[in-house]
Design a protein around this motif. Structure first.
Motif, PDB file in Angstrom:
ATOM      1  N   VAL A  53       0.831  -1.207   0.000  1.00 22.72           N
ATOM      2  CA  VAL A  53       0.000   0.000   0.000  1.00 22.72           C
ATOM      3  C   VAL A  53       0.865   1.257   0.000  1.00 22.72           C
ATOM      4  O   VAL A  53       0.673   2.171  -0.815  1.00 22.72           O
ATOM      5  N   THR A  69       1.813   3.430  -3.391  1.00 29.66           N
ATOM      6  CA  THR A  69       1.376   4.823  -3.483  1.00 29.66           C
ATOM      7  C   THR A  69       2.494   5.692  -4.058  1.00 29.66           C
ATOM      8  O   THR A  69       2.258   6.543  -4.931  1.00 29.66           O
ATOM      9  N   LYS A  89       3.041   4.775  -7.799  1.00 26.19           N
ATOM     10  CA  LYS A  89       1.988   5.327  -8.652  1.00 26.19           C
ATOM     11  C   LYS A  89       2.191   6.819  -8.869  1.00 26.19           C
ATOM     12  O   LYS A  89       2.059   7.326 -10.001  1.00 26.19           O
ATOM     13  N   ARG A  91       0.007  12.056   0.177  1.00 18.08           N
ATOM     14  CA  ARG A  91      -0.494  10.741  -0.252  1.00 18.08           C
ATOM     15  C   ARG A  91       0.116   9.618   0.584  1.00 18.08           C
ATOM     16  O   ARG A  91      -0.567   8.659   0.959  1.00 18.08           O
ATOM     17  N   LEU A  92       1.408   9.727   0.866  1.00 17.64           N
ATOM     18  CA  LEU A  92       2.077   8.688   1.653  1.00 17.64           C
ATOM     19  C   LEU A  92       1.541   8.652   3.077  1.00 17.64           C
ATOM     20  O   LEU A  92       1.374   7.573   3.658  1.00 17.64           O
ATOM     21  N   ALA A 135      -1.731   6.918   3.039  1.00 22.08           N
ATOM     22  CA  ALA A 135      -1.540   5.479   2.832  1.00 22.08           C
ATOM     23  C   ALA A 135      -1.061   4.808   4.112  1.00 22.08           C
ATOM     24  O   ALA A 135      -1.551   3.743   4.495  1.00 22.08           O
TER      25      ALA A 135
END
Length: 266
Positions: free
Chosen positions: A143, A147, A150, A237-238, A241
């Motif tokens: 995950v 992330t 991506k 984002r991290l 996640a």
């Protein structure tokens, strides 16, 4: 994006992974007087653990800085280990010279897995064994790292190089059997787990930011005129996640699964 394993501070990651090296070396059985080769030795966890048990150890890694760190750790412990620059596609040791070949989350990053398999089978002794660890897909690391991957794909864009060798699922028993069977080897795979803990998700990400992959990614972002905005977006984002897989509401804890593949001549 090219990864320079010598940048950043892999030492922090090495500390987290040390328990796995201890597990693998213990599984290998008595090592006194046996020749051990640690492929992708990094800061030396497995090499030191094997040498402490009386093995004659050689550590190989493409990053000279990590070899210097490993050599310093060995000297502090009074352990004699030979450290050599090299990679999995061209391991700088003689044929059938290692009774035990270990690779702890290292050969799984080999750009050419077919060449790595050929080299591993070349260097292991006739009655020796190869032990490789890999991460199980689908867990917390998938995950978090997925992330980042991506995001970098969105930023850098472009298709994967057509010349890139096919990947190998180093955690998958059937994939490994297909890869090693042509060389006359059998494969057994078992699953284990490892716990990562920090005071918070933010602190975990700060530690992770020192990993060579993260540093290499940041260098790629730094070439962009909107680098600061991109860094902020990646961090956001991290964090989301990491929090989504956190097992400890009072801190940060994730349990990650990994595999131990033991490979021997049939």
């Amino acid at each position: 994006m090219a990864i320079d394993w010598g940048v950043g501070r892999y030492e922090a990651t090495g500390e987290l992974l040390a328990p796995v090296s201890e597990v693998v070396v213990e599984l290998a059985g008595p090592l006194t007087g046996r020749s051990v080769l640690d492929v992708g030795c990094g800061t030396g966890n497995a090499a030191l653990a094997a040498a402490a048990r009386g093995a004659v150890v050689t550590g190989v890694d493409p990053a000279s800085r990590l070899l210097e760190v490993a050599a310093g750790r060995a000297a502090e412990r009074g352990l004699e280990i030979e450290f050599v620059v090299g990679d999995a596609a061209a391991i700088p040791v003689k044929d059938q010279s290692a009774e035990l070949v270990i690779s702890i989350f290292a050969v799984i990053f080999a750009p050419d897995p077919a060449a790595a398999v050929a080299e591993l089978t070349r260097v292991v002794a006739p009655d020796g064994q190869i032990i490789i660890t890999d991460w199980l897909p689908g867990g917390a690391l998938t995950v978090i790292n997925g992330t980042a991957a991506k995001f970098m794909g969105e930023v850098l864009g472009g298709p994967a190089p057509k010349s890139a060798p096919a990947s190998l699922a180093w955690h998958n028993a059937e994939a490994l059997r297909a890869a090693f069977a042509p060389y006359g080897f059998s494969v057994e795979v078992e699953e284990r787990s490892l716990v990562f803990e920090e005071a918070s998700a933010e602190e975990y990400l700060e530690q992770s930011a020192q990993h060579p992959m993260a540093v290499s990614a940041d260098r790629a972002l730094s070439q962009r005129p909107d680098a600061e905005e991109l860094r902020a977006e990646l961090k956001s984002r991290l964090l989301a996640a990491a929090e989504s897989v956190n097992e400890d509401p009072e801190g940060f804890r994730v349990t990650v699964g990994y595999t131990i593949a033991t490979i021997r001549r049939s």
